[in-house]
Design an enzyme around this catalytic site. Structure first.
Site, PDB file in Angstrom:
ATOM      1  N   HIS A 317     -60.378  19.358 -30.370  1.00  0.00           N
ATOM      2  CA  HIS A 317     -60.614  19.176 -31.795  1.00  0.00           C
ATOM      3  C   HIS A 317     -60.024  20.350 -32.552  1.00  0.00           C
ATOM      4  O   HIS A 317     -60.059  21.490 -32.063  1.00  0.00           O
ATOM      5  CB  HIS A 317     -62.119  19.072 -32.078  1.00  0.00           C
ATOM      6  CG  HIS A 317     -62.442  18.548 -33.449  1.00  0.00           C
ATOM      7  ND1 HIS A 317     -62.459  19.356 -34.562  1.00  0.00           N
ATOM      8  CD2 HIS A 317     -62.765  17.291 -33.884  1.00  0.00           C
ATOM      9  CE1 HIS A 317     -62.778  18.625 -35.630  1.00  0.00           C
ATOM     10  NE2 HIS A 317     -62.968  17.380 -35.246  1.00  0.00           N
ATOM     11  N   ASP A 375     -64.494  11.107 -31.139  1.00  0.00           N
ATOM     12  CA  ASP A 375     -63.617   9.946 -31.325  1.00  0.00           C
ATOM     13  C   ASP A 375     -63.405   9.194 -30.018  1.00  0.00           C
ATOM     14  O   ASP A 375     -63.278   7.965 -30.010  1.00  0.00           O
ATOM     15  CB  ASP A 375     -62.261  10.385 -31.883  1.00  0.00           C
ATOM     16  CG  ASP A 375     -62.387  11.031 -33.249  1.00  0.00           C
ATOM     17  OD1 ASP A 375     -63.024  10.429 -34.118  1.00  0.00           O
ATOM     18  OD2 ASP A 375     -61.874  12.148 -33.435  1.00  0.00           O
TER      19      ASP A 375
END
Length: 441
Positions: A317, A375
């Site tokens: 991330h 995600d």
């Protein structure tokens, strides 16, 4: 809703000195937040020196003050109004977290009951809005539909457009939180040629969305407890995430005085990008490109090759340099949903689970802290529930609406708020004389 404390009313720590190319030195105040890094207040820099800062992507710039969300990327920490996301996910539901994000405190029982009731009784949309959908192609992306329809809400709710009226701001906020799930479900129904299902006031927020999305008039539909809880938690985990691209877009649009429906439509448009809200959609595309478990080693070899452009989606991330705290929460839900649905032989989901196992044990990814992020797991869950990939970002927008509204409202109430106007480093042609057509080489 709470407004920020002006920086001018707080004590500053010692100043930072800056010497410009002419040799002039100025002192810039260093400001402390509640937690996190100190910031250098550069607002007077241009006036004092004629210089301004250069920061593409604004990654080293605090664009505002906020009391809503705090992220510590190194620790893998996400706080909503000071509460760790792990504790909220364990003990709260989305409506309670929405109240917290909007008002700054967890609600008492009667406060939550009233809030839920108020949101529930705003879930229907104006009947003429249903006619908007006929103007879209059936294969239109749900985010294209949502950009158009959410922006059009301002044409129907004239009584909540005055951003200077706190009551109208609140009504607009409630309407957006309540109606965006209805609009998202309608976008799905339109794409598959099924009749719209009107919201039901006896269902919870997540249950109602599942009902509007998957129920049909000819059958009784009862949302699964496991699926409802997982979806509610997905909404909770995506409710806000500091000053990301879409949130900054909402604030920037709002800084001009635009109405709240237009601001949220702008946020939806920004979220649509594959580097932002489209990340879980990109995960499923990546898995489809890999094709089979046997091809995972070949794919990971390409990921490790610095000369190859292939990327490992759903791992790591930009903010979190440690494990994404939202992924730790949702990973358990992922396995519960697959178990509830009895999914054992879905090639894509099998591939995802195998990729997770290999990456978590591969020294290359472990050393670089490329852990599965939210995600990765949310994409798997939503696919297992039956949502088409094109709906993933629409669900993200649904959840993030609460954060966008809180951020927008906080900006409106900030006494130091002004219209956004970033500067630029101009590298084009300097001033030059006009050349008549006949003299151009």
């Amino acid at each position: 809703m709470n407004s920020p404390t002006p920086a001018a009313t707080r004590k500053n720590t010692p100043t930072a000195s800056l010497t410009d190319p002419s040799g002039k030195t100025i002192e810039l105040p260093v400001v402390n937040g509640t937690v996190g890094p100190q910031v250098i207040d550069v607002r007077k820099l241009y006036g004092a020196t004629g210089l301004f800062t250069y920061d593409p992507g604004f990654t080293s710039t605090a664009s505002c003050e906020s009391k809503i969300t705090y992220i510590d990327g190194d620790k893998g920490e996400l706080l909503y109004r000071g509460y760790p996301i792990e504790e909220l996910a364990e003990h709260s539901d989305f409506m309670e977290v929405a109240y917290l994000i909007l008002f700054g405190e967890l609600p008492k029982a009667e406060e939550k009951a009233k809030f839920v009731s108020d949101i529930t009784h705003h879930t229907m949309v104006h009947e003429q809005i249903t006619q908007f959908f006929r103007g879209f192609r059936r294969d239109a992306h749900p985010m294209a539909v949502m950009c158009g329809v959410v922006g059009a809400l301002s044409a129907f709710y004239h009584d909540s457009l005055d951003i200077n009226d706190p009551h109208q701001r609140m009504i607009a906020s409630y309407r957006l939180i309540a109606k965006i799930p209805t609009i998202a479900a309608m976008a799905y129904k339109y794409s598959v040629g099924q009749p719209f299902m009107y919201p039901r006031n006896d269902l919870s927020y997540a249950e109602n969305f599942l009902y509007m999305t998957f129920a049909v008039p000819c059958e009784t539909y009862k949302p699964s407890v496991v699926l409802t809880r997982a979806l509610d938690r997905i909404f909770m985990l995506h409710a806000d995430h500091e000053q990301n691209a879409s949130t900054s877009t909402v604030r920037l649009a709002g800084s001009s005085g635009a109405n709240p429906f237009a601001c949220i439509a702008a946020g939806i448009a920004s979220l649509w990008g594959p580097a932002h809200g489209g990340a879980n959609e990109a995960v499923l595309k990546m898995l489809s490109d890999i094709g089979s478990k046997e091809r995972i080693p070949e794919f990971l070899a390409r990921v490790k090759d610095k000369n190859d452009t292939v990327r490992l989606m759903g791992f790591g991330h930009r903010v979190y340099k440690n494990y994404d705290p939202r992924a730790a929460v949702i990973r358990r839900d992922c396995y519960e949903v697959l178990g509830e649905l009895g999914i054992k032989n879905d090639p894509l989901l099998d591939l995802a689970m195998e990729l997770e196992k290999i990456a978590l044990n591969d020294r290359y990814f472990v050393d670089r802290k490329l852990y599965p992020n939210v995600d990765f797991y949310s994409g798997i869950i939503l696919k297992a529930m039956g949502f088409p990939v094109s709906m993933f970002t629409a669900l993200f927008a649904l959840a993030r609406t609460v954060g966008w509204i809180a951020q927008w409202s906080e900006m409106i109430e900030d006494p130091e708020q002004k219209i956004g106007r970033p500067r630029q480093l101009y590298v084009g042609e300097a001033r030059r004389p006009y050349v008549p057509m006949e003299k151009r080489a």
